[in-house]
Design a protein around this motif. Structure first.
Motif, PDB file in Angstrom:
ATOM      1  N   ASP A 109     128.486 -33.408  68.234  1.00 53.09           N
ATOM      2  CA  ASP A 109     129.515 -32.119  67.817  1.00 53.09           C
ATOM      3  C   ASP A 109     130.780 -32.624  68.183  1.00 53.09           C
ATOM      4  OD1 ASP A 109     131.087 -30.043  67.230  1.00 53.09           O
ATOM      5  OD2 ASP A 109     129.349 -28.698  67.791  1.00 53.09           O
ATOM      6  N   ASN A 110     131.785 -33.149  67.319  1.00 58.12           N
ATOM      7  CA  ASN A 110     132.972 -33.503  67.677  1.00 58.12           C
ATOM      8  C   ASN A 110     134.220 -32.355  67.460  1.00 58.12           C
ATOM      9  OD1 ASN A 110     132.375 -36.049  68.829  1.00 58.12           O
ATOM     10  ND2 ASN A 110     132.224 -36.980  66.741  1.00 58.12           N
ATOM     11  N   GLY A 111     133.807 -31.351  67.076  1.00 57.11           N
ATOM     12  CA  GLY A 111     134.642 -30.142  66.770  1.00 57.11           C
ATOM     13  C   GLY A 111     134.612 -29.961  65.155  1.00 57.11           C
ATOM     14  N   GLY A 112     133.972 -30.731  64.410  1.00 62.58           N
ATOM     15  CA  GLY A 112     133.759 -30.636  63.224  1.00 62.58           C
ATOM     16  C   GLY A 112     132.439 -29.925  62.539  1.00 62.58           C
ATOM     17  N   VAL A 113     131.577 -30.943  61.936  1.00 62.40           N
ATOM     18  CA  VAL A 113     130.271 -30.774  61.620  1.00 62.40           C
ATOM     19  C   VAL A 113     129.378 -30.667  62.878  1.00 62.40           C
ATOM     20  CG1 VAL A 113     128.374 -31.350  60.040  1.00 62.40           C
ATOM     21  CG2 VAL A 113     130.545 -31.800  59.248  1.00 62.40           C
ATOM     22  N   ALA A 114     128.479 -29.496  62.776  1.00 62.39           N
ATOM     23  CA  ALA A 114     127.834 -29.330  64.033  1.00 62.39           C
ATOM     24  C   ALA A 114     126.900 -30.457  64.059  1.00 62.39           C
ATOM     25  CB  ALA A 114     127.016 -28.107  63.975  1.00 62.39           C
ATOM     26  N   TYR A 115     126.266 -30.512  65.455  1.00 61.88           N
ATOM     27  CA  TYR A 115     125.088 -31.632  65.662  1.00 61.88           C
ATOM     28  C   TYR A 115     123.994 -31.442  64.616  1.00 61.88           C
ATOM     29  CZ  TYR A 115     121.529 -33.694  68.595  1.00 61.88           C
ATOM     30  OH  TYR A 115     120.094 -34.246  68.810  1.00 61.88           O
ATOM     31  N   GLU A 116     123.535 -32.374  64.011  1.00 55.99           N
ATOM     32  CA  GLU A 116     122.657 -32.442  63.311  1.00 55.99           C
ATOM     33  C   GLU A 116     121.557 -33.497  63.620  1.00 55.99           C
ATOM     34  OE1 GLU A 116     123.600 -32.180  59.124  1.00 55.99           O
ATOM     35  OE2 GLU A 116     124.389 -30.091  59.312  1.00 55.99           O
ATOM     36  N   PRO A 117     120.559 -33.285  64.318  1.00 56.19           N
ATOM     37  CA  PRO A 117     119.706 -34.390  64.643  1.00 56.19           C
ATOM     38  C   PRO A 117     118.662 -34.884  63.678  1.00 56.19           C
ATOM     39  CG  PRO A 117     118.886 -32.401  65.632  1.00 56.19           C
ATOM     40  CD  PRO A 117     120.248 -32.267  65.174  1.00 56.19           C
ATOM     41  N   TRP A 118     118.680 -33.899  62.591  1.00 56.08           N
ATOM     42  CA  TRP A 118     117.685 -34.291  61.497  1.00 56.08           C
ATOM     43  C   TRP A 118     118.403 -34.991  60.486  1.00 56.08           C
ATOM     44  CZ3 TRP A 118     119.041 -29.531  63.236  1.00 56.08           C
ATOM     45  CH2 TRP A 118     120.273 -29.058  62.375  1.00 56.08           C
ATOM     46  N   HIS A 119     119.633 -35.201  60.229  1.00 62.37           N
ATOM     47  CA  HIS A 119     120.324 -35.953  59.280  1.00 62.37           C
ATOM     48  C   HIS A 119     120.591 -37.378  59.462  1.00 62.37           C
ATOM     49  CE1 HIS A 119     123.781 -35.268  56.007  1.00 62.37           C
ATOM     50  NE2 HIS A 119     123.521 -36.493  56.352  1.00 62.37           N
ATOM     51  N   ILE A 120     119.945 -38.090  58.568  1.00 61.30           N
ATOM     52  CA  ILE A 120     120.007 -39.591  58.838  1.00 61.30           C
ATOM     53  C   ILE A 120     120.469 -40.135  57.473  1.00 61.30           C
ATOM     54  CG2 ILE A 120     117.967 -39.953  60.131  1.00 61.30           C
ATOM     55  CD1 ILE A 120     116.597 -41.150  57.879  1.00 61.30           C
ATOM     56  N   SER A 121     121.419 -41.477  57.470  1.00 62.40           N
ATOM     57  CA  SER A 121     122.150 -41.707  56.431  1.00 62.40           C
ATOM     58  C   SER A 121     121.926 -43.319  56.353  1.00 62.40           C
ATOM     59  CB  SER A 121     123.479 -41.587  56.569  1.00 62.40           C
ATOM     60  OG  SER A 121     124.515 -42.225  55.537  1.00 62.40           O
ATOM     61  N   HIS A 122     121.900 -43.793  55.196  1.00 62.99           N
ATOM     62  CA  HIS A 122     121.839 -45.506  54.911  1.00 62.99           C
ATOM     63  C   HIS A 122     123.338 -46.018  55.254  1.00 62.99           C
ATOM     64  CE1 HIS A 122     121.428 -49.222  52.959  1.00 62.99           C
ATOM     65  NE2 HIS A 122     120.293 -49.168  53.074  1.00 62.99           N
ATOM     66  N   LEU A 123     123.335 -46.592  56.225  1.00 63.36           N
ATOM     67  CA  LEU A 123     124.705 -47.128  56.826  1.00 63.36           C
ATOM     68  C   LEU A 123     125.521 -48.042  55.808  1.00 63.36           C
ATOM     69  CD1 LEU A 123     126.556 -47.344  59.115  1.00 63.36           C
ATOM     70  CD2 LEU A 123     125.373 -49.316  59.717  1.00 63.36           C
ATOM     71  N   ALA A 124     124.945 -49.060  55.194  1.00 63.59           N
ATOM     72  CA  ALA A 124     125.806 -49.754  54.141  1.00 63.59           C
ATOM     73  C   ALA A 124     126.128 -48.860  52.825  1.00 63.59           C
ATOM     74  CB  ALA A 124     124.969 -50.866  53.771  1.00 63.59           C
ATOM     75  N   GLN A 125     125.081 -48.226  52.116  1.00 63.64           N
ATOM     76  CA  GLN A 125     125.274 -47.680  51.044  1.00 63.64           C
ATOM     77  C   GLN A 125     126.214 -46.434  51.297  1.00 63.64           C
ATOM     78  OE1 GLN A 125     124.386 -49.159  48.109  1.00 63.64           O
ATOM     79  NE2 GLN A 125     125.387 -47.624  46.746  1.00 63.64           N
ATOM     80  N   SER A 126     126.244 -45.800  52.235  1.00 63.58           N
ATOM     81  CA  SER A 126     126.892 -44.516  52.479  1.00 63.58           C
ATOM     82  C   SER A 126     128.302 -44.943  52.579  1.00 63.58           C
ATOM     83  CB  SER A 126     126.443 -43.760  53.362  1.00 63.58           C
ATOM     84  OG  SER A 126     126.587 -44.200  54.857  1.00 63.58           O
ATOM     85  N   ALA A 127     128.635 -46.024  53.245  1.00 64.37           N
ATOM     86  CA  ALA A 127     129.822 -46.656  53.429  1.00 64.37           C
ATOM     87  C   ALA A 127     130.826 -46.592  52.269  1.00 64.37           C
ATOM     88  CB  ALA A 127     129.677 -47.653  54.284  1.00 64.37           C
TER      89      ALA A 127
END
Length: 214
Positions: free
Chosen positions: A157-175
């Motif tokens: 949590d960097n002061g933006g979106v809250a901590y979401e331990p359940w949210h995963i992303s495909h690194l290459a495609q999401s970039a």
């Protein structure tokens, strides 16, 4: 965003959709988890802009609760429009900016252990703590996600979106999609939507982009 209108989506598990470029990697990820005795089930995957718009408008109008950064309900009527904007953005992405629009991001959980707990999934951090129903899944993801091409974009949590331990992303495609999500593209999208709080959103797009997207 025009690119979102023609995504090559593949149906997974009867009701979830993923971008075709990540399907193979996701299935390998899930199989690796299963081989380790961990359940990696999909709670949410691709989400169209229209669905995110409904969520946003219901929160803005008070039909859905607003939660502060620690998950406590807020009195929406006591907030200014700017405060309401900031509060919604903690837990819900602005339509057109949600990573779920891309088919590259997935909310995951351990379905059997949630069922064993006798409760329904809430997607709150406590469920992913050691001893929680998804704690074992979270430990496995910490050790294996990046090696298999995925990561947690909201790991802190960097002061933006809250901590979401359940949210995963495909690194290459999401970039690839991240690079397209400029303030100018976002302004065009918001201007075209029937979204509540539009004037406040447009007045604060630079801050929204910097704090809640980048």
């Amino acid at each position: 965003m025009e690119i979102l209108q023609s995504l090559p989506l593949v149906k997974i598990d009867d009701r979830h959709y993923l971008h075709e470029a990540i399907v193979s990697d996701f299935l390998k990820l899930r199989q690796a988890a299963n081989n380790a005795g961990v359940n990696l089930d999909i709670a949410s995957s691709y989400r169209p802009v229209e669905r995110q718009l409904l969520i946003w408008n219901e929160k803005w109008s008070g039909k859905r609760p607003l939660l502060n950064r620690v998950g406590t309900p807020c009195d929406a009527s006591a907030l200014t429009d700017k405060e309401k904007l900031d509060t919604i953005l903690i837990w819900s992405a602005l339509p057109g900016t949600s990573r779920h629009h891309w088919g590259t991001d997935i909310d995951v959980y351990d379905a059997p252990r949630i069922a064993e707990s006798g409760k329904t999934l809430q997607l709150v951090p406590d469920e992913y703590l050691p001893g929680g129903p998804c704690g074992q899944l979270k430990r496995w993801m910490n050790d294996n996600l990046e090696a298999m091409g995925f990561y947690c974009p909201y790991a802190t949590d960097n002061g933006g979106v809250a901590y979401e331990p359940w949210h995963i992303s495909h690194l290459a495609q999401s970039a690839k999609f991240e690079r397209l999500l400029t303030p100018e593209a976002l302004a065009t999208t918001i201007s075209q939507l029937d979204i509540l709080g539009k004037s406040t959103i447009l007045e604060n797009l630079e801050v929204i982009h910097r704090q809640f997207i980048k």
